[in-house]
Write an enzyme that holds these catalytic residues in place. Sequence first.
Site, short mmCIF file in Angstrom:
data_model
loop_
_atom_site.label_atom_id
_atom_site.label_comp_id
_atom_site.label_asym_id
_atom_site.label_seq_id
_atom_site.Cartn_x
_atom_site.Cartn_y
_atom_site.Cartn_z
N ARG D 257 0.86 -1.18 0.00
CA ARG D 257 0.00 0.00 0.00
C ARG D 257 0.90 1.22 0.00
O ARG D 257 1.42 1.61 1.04
CB ARG D 257 -0.88 -0.02 1.26
CG ARG D 257 -2.05 0.95 1.24
CD ARG D 257 -2.60 1.16 2.66
NE ARG D 257 -1.72 2.01 3.42
CZ ARG D 257 -1.53 1.95 4.73
NH1 ARG D 257 -2.18 1.06 5.46
NH2 ARG D 257 -0.69 2.78 5.35
N HIS D 261 -3.39 4.74 4.62
CA HIS D 261 -4.52 3.81 4.77
C HIS D 261 -5.79 4.43 4.19
O HIS D 261 -6.47 3.84 3.36
CB HIS D 261 -4.73 3.46 6.24
CG HIS D 261 -6.02 2.75 6.48
ND1 HIS D 261 -6.26 1.47 6.03
CD2 HIS D 261 -7.17 3.15 7.10
CE1 HIS D 261 -7.49 1.11 6.36
NE2 HIS D 261 -8.06 2.11 7.00
N TYR D 270 4.27 5.44 11.32
CA TYR D 270 4.57 4.03 11.59
C TYR D 270 5.45 3.35 10.54
O TYR D 270 5.69 2.15 10.62
CB TYR D 270 3.28 3.24 11.79
CG TYR D 270 2.25 3.40 10.69
CD1 TYR D 270 2.34 2.66 9.51
CD2 TYR D 270 1.19 4.30 10.81
CE1 TYR D 270 1.40 2.80 8.50
CE2 TYR D 270 0.24 4.46 9.80
CZ TYR D 270 0.36 3.71 8.65
OH TYR D 270 -0.56 3.86 7.65
C1 LIG Z 1 -14.62 -5.38 11.96
C2 LIG Z 1 -13.83 -4.15 11.69
N1 LIG Z 1 -12.91 -3.75 12.59
C3 LIG Z 1 -12.20 -2.63 12.40
C4 LIG Z 1 -12.39 -1.86 11.28
C5 LIG Z 1 -11.60 -0.56 11.07
N2 LIG Z 1 -10.66 -0.73 9.97
C6 LIG Z 1 -10.92 -0.28 8.72
S1 LIG Z 1 -9.74 -0.71 7.63
C7 LIG Z 1 -8.82 -1.48 8.82
C8 LIG Z 1 -7.54 -2.16 8.47
C9 LIG Z 1 -7.75 -3.19 7.41
O1 LIG Z 1 -6.53 -3.75 7.07
P1 LIG Z 1 -6.42 -4.80 5.90
O2 LIG Z 1 -7.41 -5.90 6.15
O3 LIG Z 1 -5.01 -5.20 5.78
O4 LIG Z 1 -6.94 -4.04 4.60
P2 LIG Z 1 -6.25 -2.75 3.93
O5 LIG Z 1 -6.84 -1.56 4.59
O6 LIG Z 1 -4.80 -2.85 4.11
O7 LIG Z 1 -6.66 -2.81 2.50
C10 LIG Z 1 -9.46 -1.39 10.06
C11 LIG Z 1 -8.93 -1.95 11.32
C12 LIG Z 1 -13.35 -2.31 10.36
N3 LIG Z 1 -13.60 -1.63 9.24
N4 LIG Z 1 -14.05 -3.44 10.59
#
Ligand SMILES: Cc1ncc(C[n+]2csc(CCOP(=O)(O)OP(=O)(O)O)c2C)c(N)n1
Lengths: 331, 331, 362, 362
Positions: D257, D261, D270
């Site tokens: 990425r 985020h 970080y």
């Molecule tokens: C159940 C849940 N917990 C927390 C969140 C908050 N949240 C949104 S994106 C994210 C990180 C997701 O990481 P990843 O699965 O690696 O996907 P990426 O964002 O890297 O595409 C979090 C913790 C959420 N959307 N849903």
Amino acid sequence: MEGGIEMKVMTMVSAINNALDIKLAEDPMVVAYGEDVGVEGGVFRVTEGLQKKYGAHRVFDSPLAESAIVGTAVGMAANGMRPVVEMQFCGFVYPAYNQIISHVARFHNRSRGRYRMPIVIRFPYGGGINALEHHSESMETIYAHIPGIKVVIPSTPYDAKGLLISAIESDDPVIFMEPKRIYRAIKQEVPEDKFSIPIGKAKVLQQGNDLTLIAWGAMVREAQKAIVMAKKEGISIELIDLRSIYPIDKQTIIESVKKTGRAVIVHEEPLSFGTGAELTSIINEEAFLHLEAPVNRVAGFDTIVPLPRGEHHYIISPEKIYYNILKTMKF
Amino acid sequence: MEGGIEMKVMTMVSAINNALDIKLAEDPMVVAYGEDVGVEGGVFRVTEGLQKKYGAHRVFDSPLAESAIVGTAVGMAANGMRPVVEMQFCGFVYPAYNQIISHVARFHNRSRGRYRMPIVIRFPYGGGINALEHHSESMETIYAHIPGIKVVIPSTPYDAKGLLISAIESDDPVIFMEPKRIYRAIKQEVPEDKFSIPIGKAKVLQQGNDLTLIAWGAMVREAQKAIVMAKKEGISIELIDLRSIYPIDKQTIIESVKKTGRAVIVHEEPLSFGTGAELTSIINEEAFLHLEAPVNRVAGFDTIVPLPRGEHHYIISPEKIYYNILKTMKF
Amino acid sequence: MFSEFSPLEDKLFQVMDNDGNIVRPEYMPEIDGERLVKAYKDMLFARTADMMAVSYQRQGRMYTYPPNLGQEAIAGAMAVVMRENDWLVPAFRELGAWLAKGATLKEVFLYFMGYEDGTVFKNAKNILPISVPIASQYQHAAGLGYSIKYKNEDSVVYAVVGDGGTSEGDFSEAINFAAVWEAPVIFLVQNNQYAISVPFKMQTRSINIAVKAYAFGIPGLKVDGNDIFAMVKAFQVAQAHARSGKGPVLIEAVTYRRGAHTTSDDPTKYRTKEEEDAMAQTDPLDRLRKYLISQNLYDPSGEEELVAQYRKEVDRQFSEAENYAPYPLEDVFKYTYVELPDDLRQQQVEHEKFLKWKEALK
Amino acid sequence: MFSEFSPLEDKLFQVMDNDGNIVRPEYMPEIDGERLVKAYKDMLFARTADMMAVSYQRQGRMYTYPPNLGQEAIAGAMAVVMRENDWLVPAFRELGAWLAKGATLKEVFLYFMGYEDGTVFKNAKNILPISVPIASQYQHAAGLGYSIKYKNEDSVVYAVVGDGGTSEGDFSEAINFAAVWEAPVIFLVQNNQYAISVPFKMQTRSINIAVKAYAFGIPGLKVDGNDIFAMVKAFQVAQAHARSGKGPVLIEAVTYRRGAHTTSDDPTKYRTKEEEDAMAQTDPLDRLRKYLISQNLYDPSGEEELVAQYRKEVDRQFSEAENYAPYPLEDVFKYTYVELPDDLRQQQVEHEKFLKWKEALK
Ligand SMILES: Cc1ncc(C[n+]2csc(CCOP(=O)(O)OP(=O)(O)O)c2C)c(N)n1
Ligand SMILES: Cc1ncc(C[n+]2csc(CCOP(=O)(O)OP(=O)(O)O)c2C)c(N)n1
Ligand SMILES: [Mg+2]
Ligand SMILES: [Mg+2]
């Protein structure tokens, strides 16, 4: 300085951070963790700086799994720790619902007092920040209805600090809901030292004679704006900040309604089966003969919270509160 | 035979089985699954014989995971199916709570009507069968408070059949709670053919003038016993079986209370933040001027349901209902 | 050992065969004869109690009970390896393990008679109460593991779940957390081939459960759960691994639930007598007895007498449980919170008023 | 292929290196030149739109948006392999995949401007709306997979989650169900190395994500997610596997990425600039461009012009979105239920009364 007490201007975010800081410093059994809580300091920066200060064994990032965050806290508590866990948003607590209802709320009872669950589950809730889906809801009822847990919602930086300290010191588990809309919107002088506010006590923010207005969290500020409008019409309102959703401070509410004879309740969560229903019932049961009008619930619709472009329809405005005050006065 | 309609004596278990049978026969998009639903026919034998009759692709056992059972139903519904899933007990729905609140209840709204969620989530609930922990609770509020789903509870075999058929035919998702205490306790003549009972309509089981008694599920029978006691004292009671927890049939309730001026609500779930609170609020809002006494909630304590040896303390007896009827009459 | 018995190749770790012969002597754990006889007797006691529990239930003197028949070697092995300060995180089918931890039979009976008091396990150190929501307790084990590291304690956590439980999200989340934390947890799966009526092969497509360890980067071992020696050895290796800071281990104990799921269940609905009979050949008590006899450690002629004695003891504890104090109203309210809310106190007072009124009615 | 690139040995399936050279020609998928150029242009368009979305957000013209920068080859490959009747079950960071399915940029902008209308994807066949609760959508994919088999359809489901999502219980439950059902689902993990601020190595101890397939008895493959050829090939193999009734496949697409985020995030908190710079060397567009140039399929001198043209198109669709109709009150109520409960209707009526009163106030 005020009477020898060091004061500092705090937002709700910094007040919560400060409460955590105090408890982490004071009690080695306190740890704080959750998604992005450590290095990042939380997506709202509530835990900022705490990992640096206390180390990654005390303030840390967890893998992404809410049921595990809460479930591991149960195990830690069983071994004498006092975990303070963060759920990233109100809409992401649900994967942990089973751990909350089946264990956090029940371990003390199941073990007949052998194991206490001094766990705090903190999370931002409520609308008004133009967020994505699942980031704007208020669902205090689904926690308050669970026997075995307490539910607390502060409306000011001062209360946030004092209530969180009580929550961390509580031997019962506490759901600590933080009105994110006012995370940084209110600045207030807050004592730097430790102090606490008892859980289960509402606060009368303003005395009045004509009507009792009950609100909490971000709605308190909206209620205050409505009161200004009402004042112009000569309506004298008593404002109660509920602060603790469970246990509810029945006495404060009943005394007030006995005096005013009318009540309007304001909450963000959906109307039906909401906290307003419980408050109405309490008033109905304990102040029935004093009521001059039906208790009036001003609440979120029984709909899903709309995405930002539609959220203004959903959000409760001071005008809507005022409108309902008038309606109740005219009944 | 009654007016040309073939009748058969059914228990609630056989009536539900019969409703599933009819819908499986009629609509190839209906499937039924869950833990032990297939070969075993469910731990309460509700789905007995259906796998044999319709095959293991339509009635089947799933691996042990409630979130997956409900979450996969969402996917099936998105592709035009009408899944009827079973959660084994009331206390084991919680792992699926996230799927229920975040998806089952929201998919139609999120997709602005593109995807419907004609899902039925069935499960036995309530106390009185001397079961292990987590097998005896009633928590209708935590479902009814969720915008986007309907919550239905039958109190007789007849209603169970008619309501379940409506639930399966509903294009909105339905939580179908089955009062297991009366699964086999009531036998009743039920038409063998298909019929349905509309969701959202309460039923006046008995007309009366002095007081409105509202109950549902297993509490209806207890309420009826209390009415017999009250009758001896010359108290004329109108009994309403709520049947649908959401949507609530406000009209039936309000009309009744306007007539009687008094209301007692009976439910197994914990008192605070329970369905009784919502009903009290509705009455307060819509029949305020007709009320001669506070609405009285007779409900489970705000405690964890005790294990069997303590359950008699918790369970609501006809005497307790009667006591509260008297209390409300004397107010 | 972990690599020799790789779950990827579906290898089963076994030390003793069904006839009580030691087939892999190099893995035979060192257990002195006396301890071994004690282990056998403990298993026999547990089995006696378990079977009596089933009949008490049939007599209507107890509520639903989950029989352990056929799975006793797992608890037997735990009894040998668990130290006082190790934690036991139970599910609901580990009678022998609870007793090993210091729970009394009386307590167990109380629990299944419907008293919360029965799951306090007052004199047992470091044991959590019985957990009914499948797999949820694995999360507690991971948290305990963290707390042990955090507090610099020397304990290891033994967490128990069934084969069905491996499908729950909590199973995976918990092991993942413990692995990331390198927490000292032994995740034990009692694979008794059924989750109520659902056979293992319909629970998952993975070749076995031990292989699921790969998802978390930890060792997994598939062990003959009816072979006490294999179980002891596996626990010893896992314990050493966990205590050395290397993190959790996943152990699949392959066994067979010879009885019904619970006393409310009828297994003839979903499995054959032939299968049951075939699996009876792997019975863990029989195997250990054969071994003990072959080593002249145990005289089976005394067994009838022993069982009679055990039956008496079981009956004694059962009577104590049956004569337990009634469940006071107060207990319904007292434990929901540490600090009883006013509201709840008032509900109790109101209820007492009602009870008085009711009393007066008569 | 699954065994040659075993995730157990942490093998990475790669066809093209960072310089656009084909290093494993035997795995080079057959894609004709025109299609390939289209793929590149689609990726370029998606990147242009994505970067413009970030700046629109900075200008306050859109709400929080999750950038895709650096992850475009995954969607690029999906666009090549997905058939019209295949299902896409998205998370929230797959702009290119939504567009490939037939969503319009205008819709995507509408969504991130705060309209549910933007996630209906009206003209896209077989796509679910954007899903925010991490990993929960995997369950829907498993259910879709069941429905495809049940209805005897020929579709395959493409389900997307991030590396962080692999820790959620829903991730494991869903794959387990789909595996038991032998449902035609391709479980894709976009391993972009971060879940907000949490790096992959703190998310799990498993050596990679593909290896988690062993927990479910299905094939797993770790693929260079910035190599469109490897991704296409992996999808093709997985699709054939799924359609032949062998059940699901787990594909880990290793990517990075490059951006924040979301637009609310600040990655400097970080991770280091050095890391970001190093990872920029693996950029998927650069690699494909180098390949195309080497094959004389593409003239880079036209790229500036192309991007200018894309920017116009993006701007046009953005304007359309910005000029979208206001969100009527009615829409808040209309979709919560198919059949609007009276109660809800009344809430709308009451609110309209209030609005009239408010209007009159002025
Ligand atoms: C159940 C849940 N917990 C927390 C969140 C908050 N949240 C949104 S994106 C994210 C990180 C997701 O990481 P990843 O699965 O690696 O996907 P990426 O964002 O890297 O595409 C979090 C913790 C959420 N959307 N849903
Ligand atoms: C979350 C949850 N869902 C369902 C149940 C009902 N239930 C009790 S035991 C059981 C089967 C458990 O099987 P397994 O994990 O193999 O353990 P075993 O009973 O074989 O020891 C089920 C489904 C439960 N207790 N908890
Ligand atoms: Mg089992
Ligand atoms: Mg990621």
